[in-house]
Design a protein around this motif. Structure first.
Motif, PDB file in Angstrom:
ATOM      1  N   VAL A  17       0.863  -1.182   0.000  1.00  0.00           N
ATOM      2  CA  VAL A  17       0.000   0.000   0.000  1.00  0.00           C
ATOM      3  C   VAL A  17       0.901   1.235   0.000  1.00  0.00           C
ATOM      4  CG1 VAL A  17      -1.898  -1.150   1.211  1.00  0.00           C
ATOM      5  CG2 VAL A  17      -0.147   0.052   2.536  1.00  0.00           C
ATOM      6  N   THR A  18       0.317   2.365  -0.277  1.00  0.00           N
ATOM      7  CA  THR A  18       1.074   3.618  -0.293  1.00  0.00           C
ATOM      8  C   THR A  18       1.004   4.292   1.068  1.00  0.00           C
ATOM      9  OG1 THR A  18       0.648   3.943  -2.648  1.00  0.00           O
ATOM     10  CG2 THR A  18       1.309   5.873  -1.376  1.00  0.00           C
ATOM     11  N   ALA A  19       2.173   4.621   1.603  1.00  0.00           N
ATOM     12  CA  ALA A  19       2.260   5.374   2.858  1.00  0.00           C
ATOM     13  C   ALA A  19       2.771   6.769   2.553  1.00  0.00           C
ATOM     14  CB  ALA A  19       3.187   4.672   3.837  1.00  0.00           C
ATOM     15  N   THR A  20       2.115   7.773   3.137  1.00  0.00           N
ATOM     16  CA  THR A  20       2.500   9.169   2.931  1.00  0.00           C
ATOM     17  C   THR A  20       3.278   9.679   4.130  1.00  0.00           C
ATOM     18  OG1 THR A  20       0.541   9.557   1.572  1.00  0.00           O
ATOM     19  CG2 THR A  20       1.621  11.495   2.483  1.00  0.00           C
ATOM     20  N   ASN A  21       4.311  10.439   3.868  1.00  0.00           N
ATOM     21  CA  ASN A  21       5.107  11.033   4.942  1.00  0.00           C
ATOM     22  C   ASN A  21       4.224  11.982   5.753  1.00  0.00           C
ATOM     23  OD1 ASN A  21       6.887  12.508   6.550  1.00  0.00           O
ATOM     24  ND2 ASN A  21       8.468  12.599   4.963  1.00  0.00           N
ATOM     25  N   PRO A  22       3.998  11.704   7.031  1.00  0.00           N
ATOM     26  CA  PRO A  22       3.147  12.579   7.847  1.00  0.00           C
ATOM     27  C   PRO A  22       3.644  14.014   7.943  1.00  0.00           C
ATOM     28  CG  PRO A  22       3.463  10.476   8.941  1.00  0.00           C
ATOM     29  CD  PRO A  22       4.433  10.517   7.792  1.00  0.00           C
ATOM     30  N   ASP A  23       4.949  14.210   7.718  1.00  0.00           N
ATOM     31  CA  ASP A  23       5.522  15.553   7.797  1.00  0.00           C
ATOM     32  C   ASP A  23       5.595  16.261   6.449  1.00  0.00           C
ATOM     33  OD1 ASP A  23       5.864  15.129  10.491  1.00  0.00           O
ATOM     34  OD2 ASP A  23       7.963  14.505  10.292  1.00  0.00           O
ATOM     35  N   ASP A  24       5.328  15.529   5.363  1.00  0.00           N
ATOM     36  CA  ASP A  24       5.407  16.113   4.025  1.00  0.00           C
ATOM     37  C   ASP A  24       4.549  15.272   3.084  1.00  0.00           C
ATOM     38  OD1 ASP A  24       5.997  17.120   1.541  1.00  0.00           O
ATOM     39  OD2 ASP A  24       8.178  17.075   1.800  1.00  0.00           O
ATOM     40  N   GLU A  25       3.317  15.697   2.864  1.00  0.00           N
ATOM     41  CA  GLU A  25       2.369  14.897   2.097  1.00  0.00           C
ATOM     42  C   GLU A  25       2.747  14.755   0.627  1.00  0.00           C
ATOM     43  OE1 GLU A  25      -1.567  16.353   2.690  1.00  0.00           O
ATOM     44  OE2 GLU A  25      -1.613  15.795   4.814  1.00  0.00           O
ATOM     45  N   SER A  26       3.750  15.499   0.175  1.00  0.00           N
ATOM     46  CA  SER A  26       4.206  15.362  -1.207  1.00  0.00           C
ATOM     47  C   SER A  26       5.099  14.139  -1.392  1.00  0.00           C
ATOM     48  CB  SER A  26       4.966  16.616  -1.655  1.00  0.00           C
ATOM     49  OG  SER A  26       6.213  16.722  -0.972  1.00  0.00           O
ATOM     50  N   LYS A  27       5.492  13.498  -0.273  1.00  0.00           N
ATOM     51  CA  LYS A  27       6.387  12.351  -0.335  1.00  0.00           C
ATOM     52  C   LYS A  27       5.658  11.090   0.118  1.00  0.00           C
ATOM     53  CE  LYS A  27      10.499  15.167   0.539  1.00  0.00           C
ATOM     54  NZ  LYS A  27      11.634  15.417   1.463  1.00  0.00           N
ATOM     55  N   SER A  28       5.847  10.017  -0.633  1.00  0.00           N
ATOM     56  CA  SER A  28       5.215   8.747  -0.279  1.00  0.00           C
ATOM     57  C   SER A  28       6.134   7.591  -0.644  1.00  0.00           C
ATOM     58  CB  SER A  28       3.868   8.595  -0.989  1.00  0.00           C
ATOM     59  OG  SER A  28       4.045   8.562  -2.396  1.00  0.00           O
ATOM     60  N   MET A  29       5.867   6.448  -0.035  1.00  0.00           N
ATOM     61  CA  MET A  29       6.625   5.233  -0.308  1.00  0.00           C
ATOM     62  C   MET A  29       5.674   4.052  -0.250  1.00  0.00           C
ATOM     63  SD  MET A  29      10.113   5.859   1.947  1.00  0.00           S
ATOM     64  CE  MET A  29      10.927   4.385   1.310  1.00  0.00           C
ATOM     65  N   GLN A  30       6.095   2.943  -0.856  1.00  0.00           N
ATOM     66  CA  GLN A  30       5.307   1.717  -0.802  1.00  0.00           C
ATOM     67  C   GLN A  30       5.597   0.967   0.500  1.00  0.00           C
ATOM     68  OE1 GLN A  30       2.815   0.565  -3.238  1.00  0.00           O
ATOM     69  NE2 GLN A  30       3.082   2.792  -3.307  1.00  0.00           N
ATOM     70  N   LEU A  31       4.538   0.461   1.084  1.00  0.00           N
ATOM     71  CA  LEU A  31       4.596  -0.194   2.389  1.00  0.00           C
ATOM     72  C   LEU A  31       4.109  -1.627   2.242  1.00  0.00           C
ATOM     73  CD1 LEU A  31       4.849   0.070   5.541  1.00  0.00           C
ATOM     74  CD2 LEU A  31       2.482   0.845   5.526  1.00  0.00           C
ATOM     75  N   GLN A  32       4.974  -2.580   2.558  1.00  0.00           N
ATOM     76  CA  GLN A  32       4.591  -3.990   2.469  1.00  0.00           C
ATOM     77  C   GLN A  32       3.715  -4.375   3.652  1.00  0.00           C
ATOM     78  OE1 GLN A  32       7.915  -6.670   2.170  1.00  0.00           O
ATOM     79  NE2 GLN A  32       6.656  -8.375   1.490  1.00  0.00           N
ATOM     80  N   LEU A  33       2.743  -5.250   3.411  1.00  0.00           N
ATOM     81  CA  LEU A  33       1.840  -5.676   4.476  1.00  0.00           C
ATOM     82  C   LEU A  33       2.348  -6.948   5.148  1.00  0.00           C
ATOM     83  CD1 LEU A  33      -1.701  -5.050   2.930  1.00  0.00           C
ATOM     84  CD2 LEU A  33      -0.183  -3.485   4.171  1.00  0.00           C
ATOM     85  N   TRP A  34       2.100  -7.012   6.469  1.00  0.00           N
ATOM     86  CA  TRP A  34       2.531  -8.126   7.304  1.00  0.00           C
ATOM     87  C   TRP A  34       1.361  -8.629   8.151  1.00  0.00           C
ATOM     88  CZ3 TRP A  34       7.359  -9.017   5.754  1.00  0.00           C
ATOM     89  CH2 TRP A  34       8.150  -7.948   5.383  1.00  0.00           C
ATOM     90  N   PRO A  35       1.461  -9.829   8.698  1.00  0.00           N
ATOM     91  CA  PRO A  35       0.497 -10.231   9.724  1.00  0.00           C
ATOM     92  C   PRO A  35       0.638  -9.310  10.942  1.00  0.00           C
ATOM     93  CG  PRO A  35       1.821 -12.103   8.971  1.00  0.00           C
ATOM     94  CD  PRO A  35       2.464 -10.876   8.421  1.00  0.00           C
ATOM     95  N   VAL A  36      -0.387  -9.244  11.743  1.00  0.00           N
ATOM     96  CA  VAL A  36      -0.309  -8.472  12.990  1.00  0.00           C
ATOM     97  C   VAL A  36       0.849  -9.020  13.828  1.00  0.00           C
ATOM     98  CG1 VAL A  36      -1.513  -7.874  15.121  1.00  0.00           C
ATOM     99  CG2 VAL A  36      -2.771  -7.984  12.953  1.00  0.00           C
ATOM    100  N   HIS A  37       1.712  -8.111  14.304  1.00  0.00           N
ATOM    101  CA  HIS A  37       2.870  -8.557  15.073  1.00  0.00           C
ATOM    102  C   HIS A  37       3.342  -7.456  16.021  1.00  0.00           C
ATOM    103  CE1 HIS A  37       4.694  -6.379  11.689  1.00  0.00           C
ATOM    104  NE2 HIS A  37       5.726  -6.138  12.492  1.00  0.00           N
ATOM    105  N   CYS A  38       3.924  -7.869  17.116  1.00  0.00           N
ATOM    106  CA  CYS A  38       4.582  -6.968  18.075  1.00  0.00           C
ATOM    107  C   CYS A  38       3.698  -5.781  18.455  1.00  0.00           C
ATOM    108  CB  CYS A  38       5.921  -6.488  17.522  1.00  0.00           C
ATOM    109  SG  CYS A  38       7.118  -7.817  17.266  1.00  0.00           S
ATOM    110  N   VAL A  39       2.440  -6.074  18.754  1.00  0.00           N
ATOM    111  CA  VAL A  39       1.546  -5.032  19.253  1.00  0.00           C
ATOM    112  C   VAL A  39       1.948  -4.706  20.690  1.00  0.00           C
ATOM    113  CG1 VAL A  39      -0.846  -4.474  19.840  1.00  0.00           C
ATOM    114  CG2 VAL A  39      -0.326  -5.744  17.738  1.00  0.00           C
TER     115      VAL A  39
END
Length: 231
Positions: free
Chosen positions: A77-99
């Motif tokens: 999925v696409t993740a957007t930089n919370p400090d700069d919405e003009s920047k984004s990266m792809q984020l791989q999905l994982w099972p729920v872990h280390c909550v």
């Protein structure tokens, strides 16, 4: 030979990354605990552990996204930089872990945590991924993503050398070591004190090539640089 002021960083030795019950268990993940404990007996100036510490609704968890593109390990999925919405990266999905505050997030009991000076809890911002103990996928540090500014903490102790161990060699160990080098520390990864998700050319092999590109040195626990600490 003069011994530099050095730190040991133990990366993510947590229940969810270890067999038999971890949701993201790495084969042989527990097996490196005796080597890590042996290193923890050495007189490092500082001994640190990192700990994935995610909120339950973290963006990297597969259950946070609608089907059909929500398959752990293969969906992105696409993740957007919370400090700069003009920047984004792809984020791989994982099972729920280390909550945070769950059994899966605990450091495994085989690790002698009494020897640690600091535990850095990372990945606390649900919007971004954080492999490195120094910063998230957008190189953001601070209280929203990590419990301690590790670079500042190490520099305050005048650390010159960093030795990185733990899980995994092709992900969080890799990211932590490369960031340590970028922060100006002479950086080593102790190969026999790490395990990788992929021990082959595309995983650990690729990580070692990245280490070489960044000036991170891979050694073994019997290396003379570690033995010198004993004296």
């Amino acid at each position: 030979m003069a011994v530099e002021r050095s730190a040991l960083i133990v990366v993510d030795m947590q229940e969810d990354f270890c067999p038999p019950n971890g949701s993201l268990a790495v084969p042989g993940g527990r097996d490196i605990a005796p080597i890590i404990n042996s290193l923890l007996t050495l007189p490092f100036t500082a001994k640190v552990a990192s700990q994935d510490w995610h909120p339950l609704d973290h963006a990297s968890f597969d259950v946070q996204h609608p089907p059909p593109n929500n398959k752990a390990f293969t969906s992105w999925v696409t993740a957007t930089n919370p400090d700069d919405e003009s920047k984004s990266m792809q984020l791989q999905l994982w099972p729920v872990h280390c909550v945070r505050d769950t059994t899966g997030a605990k450091i495994i009991p085989e690790i002698d945590a009494t020897k640690l000076d600091l535990i850095v809890q990372k990945g606390q911002d649900k919007r971004t991924e954080m492999f490195s103990a120094f910063g998230d996928m957008f190189s953001r540090g601070g209280s929203s993503v990590v419990s301690h500014d590790l670079a500042a903490w190490l520099k305050n102790k005048k650390i010159q050398q960093v030795f990185v161990v733990g899980l995994t060699g092709d992900c969080c160990v890799k990211a932590t070591a490369i960031d340590a080098k970028k922060e100006g520390f002479e950086t080593f990864v102790v190969g026999d004190a790490t395990r990788s998700v992929d021990d082959g050319n595309d995983g650990w092999g690729a990580a070692k090539r990245e280490f070489q590109e960044h000036g991170v040195i891979v050694i073994e626990s019997r290396d003379q640089r570690l033995q010198d600490l004993k004296s």
